[in-house]
Write an enzyme that holds these catalytic residues in place. Structure first.
Site, PDB file in Angstrom:
ATOM      1  NE  ARG A  73      -5.263  -7.948   1.083  1.00 26.21           N
ATOM      2  CZ  ARG A  73      -6.063  -7.166   1.784  1.00 26.21           C
ATOM      3  NH1 ARG A  73      -6.923  -7.705   2.614  1.00 26.21           N
ATOM      4  NH2 ARG A  73      -6.031  -5.857   1.676  1.00 26.21           N
ATOM      5  NE  ARG A  81      -2.403  -0.900  14.378  1.00 26.51           N
ATOM      6  CZ  ARG A  81      -1.938   0.320  14.139  1.00 26.51           C
ATOM      7  NH1 ARG A  81      -0.639   0.526  13.984  1.00 26.51           N
ATOM      8  NH2 ARG A  81      -2.755   1.354  14.059  1.00 26.51           N
ATOM      9  CD  GLU A  92       2.119  -0.765  20.116  1.00 24.50           C
ATOM     10  OE1 GLU A  92       1.688   0.379  20.337  1.00 24.50           O
ATOM     11  OE2 GLU A  92       2.427  -1.158  18.994  1.00 24.50           O
ATOM     12  N   GLY A 115       0.847  -1.195   0.000  1.00 24.20           N
ATOM     13  CA  GLY A 115       0.000   0.000   0.000  1.00 24.20           C
ATOM     14  C   GLY A 115       0.876   1.237   0.000  1.00 24.20           C
ATOM     15  NE  ARG A 116      -3.374   6.019   0.535  1.00 18.78           N
ATOM     16  CZ  ARG A 116      -4.398   5.233   0.884  1.00 18.78           C
ATOM     17  NH1 ARG A 116      -4.220   4.241   1.734  1.00 18.78           N
ATOM     18  NH2 ARG A 116      -5.602   5.431   0.385  1.00 18.78           N
ATOM     19  CB  ILE A 117       3.264   2.679   4.660  1.00 19.47           C
ATOM     20  CG1 ILE A 117       2.256   3.690   5.244  1.00 19.47           C
ATOM     21  CG2 ILE A 117       4.553   2.678   5.487  1.00 19.47           C
ATOM     22  CD1 ILE A 117       1.725   3.328   6.621  1.00 19.47           C
ATOM     23  CG  HIS A 175       3.059   2.714  17.705  1.00 19.12           C
ATOM     24  ND1 HIS A 175       2.015   1.836  17.924  1.00 19.12           N
ATOM     25  CD2 HIS A 175       2.852   3.222  16.469  1.00 19.12           C
ATOM     26  CE1 HIS A 175       1.215   1.822  16.865  1.00 19.12           C
ATOM     27  NE2 HIS A 175       1.708   2.659  15.973  1.00 19.12           N
TER      28      HIS A 175
END
Ligand code: DGY
Length: 322
Positions: free
Chosen positions: A179, A241, A270, A156-158, A288
């Site tokens: 995917r 995540r 976390e 994706g974007r990141i 984070h």
């Protein structure tokens, strides 16, 4: 007309809090302590909008009992902390903050790659300990990042922002597992190549960086089996995540020399970190920090308010995910 009642669950950048206060009947969190689960349930009965963060677990109980709540404007792109099925069933709209944090999160992924490969955390601890005896040809020798093979899970974007940095800045060869099929021009922009499956990717990479969503679907995607398929000198980086990596299995793989090092910005529970990882020199642990720049944190807040403004003006919020 009465202004919508809005709860902000943590302290936000001052300029965004001011914008919220100008447009809404807003309750800010001046103490910046996380709300308890009971407080979140109570808030749903009292507010038209709640603006949560990753530290608020919004379970199905928040939506039970016909709450007043109409929209959750999440401050962050990831929303695996929100029970989206329950939100949908309750008719509560959920929005997130894509785009504005891609560059800074990719920067933190690159930071972790460099820190883990070049043993920067170890070096910093050595200097601070007062034990550094000076330069030596064999001291803290790491691995070369330039020209290495980077595997990206989730394009994706990141993931794409990291690929651009890695390819154009460090001459890395980028392999991608995603995917769906990635458009050829998107791959070409960062000299990337898509592989079929995660199993195809793992044995080929020097660095594996995770950029897929969290949640049940990807829980422990990187566990003992996946780690066992990586090269013994490979590095794992997670800025996605925490639940995507089985931290216990990671600690075992590092202890057994199945992979060489890891860089983590996110954790399964976390702020708790698996104790075995805390004592390992070859693990870089960040709290984070992915989106933590002044510019991005303000942009994230404005993005939430843009969504809120659209919703309360009767329009479809631009970043609606539920
Ligand atoms: C994000 O935007 O998802 C960050 O991890 C903070 O929640």
């Amino acid at each position: 007309m009465a202004r919508a009642k809005v709860l902000v669950t943590r302290a936000w950048p001052a300029e965004v809090e001011a914008r919220l206060a100008a447009g809404y009947d807003v309750t800010l969190n001046t103490s910046d302590t996380a709300l308890t689960p009971a407080e979140l349930v109570a808030a749903a009965a009292d507010y038209d909008a709640i603006l949560p963060t990753v530290t608020d677990r919004i379970g199905a109980e928040v939506f039970a009992g016909a709450p007043r709540l109409r929209i959750l404007g999440n401050y962050g792109v990831g929303f695996s902390h929100i029970a989206t099925d329950a939100a949908r069933a309750a008719g509560v709209v959920v929005t997130n903050t894509p785009d504005v944090l891609s560059d800074c999160t990719a920067d933190i992924a690159m930071t972790l790659i460099l820190m883990a490969a070049r043993r920067a955390g170890e070096g910093e601890r050595l200097v601070r300990s007062g034990q550094w005896t000076g330069w030596r040809p064999t001291q803290l020798v790491g691995r070369k990042v330039s020209g290495a093979v980077l595997g990206i899970v989730g394009f994706g974007r990141i993931g794409q922002a990291l690929a651009r940095r890695a390819h154009h800045g460090f001459g890395m060869r980028v392999l991608v597992q995603n995917r769906s099929a990635v458009a050829p021009e998107v791959l070409a922009a960062c000299g990337a190549e898509q592989v079929g499956t995660l199993d195809d990717l793992l044995p080929k990479v020097d660095v594996l960086s995770l950029h897929c969503p969290g949640g049940a679907a990807n829980r422990h995607l990187i566990g003992a089996a996946a780690l066992g398929r990586m090269k013994p000198d490979a590095i794992l980086v997670n800025t996605a995540r925490g639940e995507v990596v089985d931290e216990g299995a990671l600690a075992e793989a590092l202890a057994a020399g199945q992979i060489a090092a890891a860089g983590l910005d996110v954790y399964e529970a976390e702020p708790r970190v698996t104790p075995a990882l805390m004592g390992m020199e070859n693990v870089v642990l960040l709290p984070h920090l992915g989106s933590a720049t002044h510019e991005t944190r303000a942009a994230m807040g404005h993005r939430v308010v843009d969504n809120l403004d659209a919703f309360f003006a009767g329009k479809n919020p631009p970043d609606r995910v539920v």
